[in-house]
Design an enzyme around this catalytic site. Structure first.
Site, mmCIF file in Angstrom:
data_model
loop_
_atom_site.group_PDB
_atom_site.id
_atom_site.type_symbol
_atom_site.label_atom_id
_atom_site.label_comp_id
_atom_site.label_asym_id
_atom_site.label_seq_id
_atom_site.Cartn_x
_atom_site.Cartn_y
_atom_site.Cartn_z
ATOM 1 C CD GLU A 71 -1.596 -0.733 3.527
ATOM 2 O OE1 GLU A 71 -1.487 -0.146 4.613
ATOM 3 O OE2 GLU A 71 -2.559 -1.473 3.234
ATOM 4 C CB CYS A 129 2.030 35.899 10.425
ATOM 5 S SG CYS A 129 1.819 37.206 9.232
ATOM 6 C CE1 TYR A 171 0.844 11.158 3.200
ATOM 7 C CE2 TYR A 171 3.036 10.636 2.385
ATOM 8 C CZ TYR A 171 1.805 10.230 2.852
ATOM 9 O OH TYR A 171 1.523 8.893 2.958
HETATM 10 C C1 LIG Z 1 0.029 6.427 5.027
HETATM 11 C C2 LIG Z 1 -0.174 4.983 4.901
HETATM 12 C C3 LIG Z 1 0.385 4.288 3.835
HETATM 13 C C4 LIG Z 1 1.286 4.943 2.815
HETATM 14 O O1 LIG Z 1 2.489 5.336 3.384
HETATM 15 P P1 LIG Z 1 3.670 5.950 2.484
HETATM 16 O O2 LIG Z 1 4.794 6.105 3.420
HETATM 17 O O3 LIG Z 1 3.190 7.238 1.948
HETATM 18 O O4 LIG Z 1 3.960 4.959 1.408
HETATM 19 C C5 LIG Z 1 0.114 2.954 3.737
HETATM 20 N N1 LIG Z 1 -0.669 2.300 4.638
HETATM 21 C C6 LIG Z 1 -1.218 2.942 5.689
HETATM 22 C C7 LIG Z 1 -2.077 2.192 6.624
HETATM 23 C C8 LIG Z 1 -0.991 4.294 5.853
HETATM 24 O O5 LIG Z 1 -1.538 4.927 6.904
#
Ligand SMILES: *Cc1c(COP(=O)(O)O)cnc(C)c1O
Length: 415
Positions: free
Chosen positions: A270, A344, A373
């Site tokens: 993921e 600011c 991000y």
């Molecule tokens: C944020 C997140 C990701 C992705 O993380 P990256 O570091 O951007 O690849 C994958 N799985 C979960 C559960 C997350 O919270």
């Protein structure tokens, strides 16, 4: 690499000055070819076994980017009802959405259940609630394998110092809660941290979760999480993440696992950051250059509301300087400056004591690797309008994919 912008002809047929005058400054500019290319890299991490890649959309949830992810065959992870609904709007069928929330209300879990979206629970309490709402259903659980990793303590999402996931010591309790509600745990996932530059760190986390998987009779899937890094220091020679090496080593690991347990689950990852990160550059203008107590400040409109990472994580973003639509190459004379925004706050600094070519008022600052991000963490602090987003298409021409906000957008919710 002297210039990433020149190296990949980032702006195609578009000129940075014209983009800013047309869509406003600051401006997020994406490059479609780079985006599709990184999607293909993660879609093919495993080819020998059933495999899906779920893009974690919190990194960047622009609708156009989600539609491209759909075209490229990625599935997606959602963290909230809003993200689920946006994915549905982009055209994702519910069975290609994986919901991985933490600390959410009964209503939000019910929303996922009503939409038949597979959900991973991240605590015993949430598993219990899920069981009450959906007895006899299927779900996944998020496991904390006990070790984490990452580029900053705020992004380490496993190990001993994190709110995330079910601790490995609580696994038996989780299994018995599931049994109480006749819930079938069909998969386990983890996410141990962010910004691995080395396949070995990721592989050791894979080894951990495969070890946990052996405690289940059978799982439909095992999800290794995200965290693949991008070279934020590419201008000083940092190498890209080595997916070819990951594929080789991970496939060996999976061979071993499949041999041992005697069945083949679906394997998943993921990734968030890796997918959109290098496909975007944040452009802004220089409005003043001055010296305060021996320190030189380059004043831009790229405030912490537009790109929060440097303030939140002390993150580094490479910077290129553009003048008359050409990159000012670093072979020219350099000096140390602080590149700051227009918010600011004393902490509103994009780059501290950074060696850059001499910068003048009216130059354009290009902040690299801004696709992850970046916009998704932007805010309206100081009542600033969030910038537009533009994509340089595969034909080299720019298309607006999100318009700049207006004052009316900001006051709409006042009663
Ligand atoms: C944020 C997140 C990701 C992705 O993380 P990256 O570091 O951007 O690849 C994958 N799985 C979960 C559960 C997350 O919270």
């Amino acid at each position: 690499m002297d210039s990433y912008i020149n190296y990949c002809n980032f702006f195609g047929n578009a000129a940075p000055e014209k983009l800013l005058s047309e869509y406003g400054s600051p401006l997020y500019v994406y490059n479609e070819n780079i985006l599709r290319n990184s999607m293909r890299n993660v879609a093919n991490i495993v080819t020998k076994y059933p495999f899906t890649c779920n893009y974690s959309i919190k990194a960047n949830s622009n609708l156009k980017i989600l539609k491209i992810a759909l075209e490229e065959g990625l599935n997606c992870d959602a963290m909230s009802e809003g993200e689920i609904r946006l994915l549905q709007m982009a055209g994702f069928p519910n069975d290609r959405i994986f919901y991985v929330p933490n600390n959410v209300s009964k209503e939000e879990l019910q929303f996922a259940i009503d939409n038949s979206i597979l959900t991973s629970l991240d605590s015993i309490a949430q598993l219990e609630l899920y069981g009450q709402l959906n007895p006899g259903g299927r779900c996944a659980i998020r496991i904390n394998p006990g070790v984490g990793a990452g580029h900053h303590e705020k992004v380490v999402t496993a190990g001993k110092n994190t709110k995330f996931a079910i601790a490995s010591d609580d696994l038996d309790e989780a299994i018995s809660v599931a049994r109480k509600y006749d819930l079938r745990i069909i998969g386990i996932n983890q996410h141990v941290g962010s910004l691995f530059m080395n396949p070995d760190a990721f592989l050791s986390s894979c080894r951990n979760i495969l070890h946990f998987a052996e405690r289940f009779d059978r799982l439909d899937f095992i999800d290794f999480g995200g965290g693949f890094g991008v070279p934020y220091h590419k201008l000083s020679g940092e190498e890209a993440f080595d997916f070819a090496s990951l594929t080789l080593k991970l496939t060996d690991l999976l061979d071993e696992f499949v041999d041992k347990v005697g069945y083949t689950p679906l394997f998943k990852t993921e990734p968030g950051r890796y997918v959109p990160c290098e496909s975007a550059i944040l452009l802004g203008k220089v409005y003043s250059v001055k010296t305060n107590a021996d320190k030189k400040y380059v004043g831009t409109d790229i405030g912490m509301n537009v790109l929060m990472r440097p303030v939140l994580y002390d993150s580094w973003h490479d910077i290129e300087v553009i003048r008359n639509n050409e990159v000012v190459l670093p072979s020219d004379k350099k000096e140390k400056v602080n590149v700051v925004g227009n918010i600011c706050e004393t902490g509103d600094i994009i780059a501290k004591e950074r060696e850059l070519p001499i910068i003048y008022k009216d130059d354009i600052i290009a902040v690299l690797d801004a696709g992850a991000y970046g916009f998704s963490m932007s805010s309206n602090y100081n009542m600033r309008y969030r910038p537009a987003e533009v994509m340089i298409g595969s034909d080299g021409n720019p298309v607006l994919i999100r318009r700049r906000e207006t004052f009316e957008d900001l006051i709409r919710q006042f009663t």
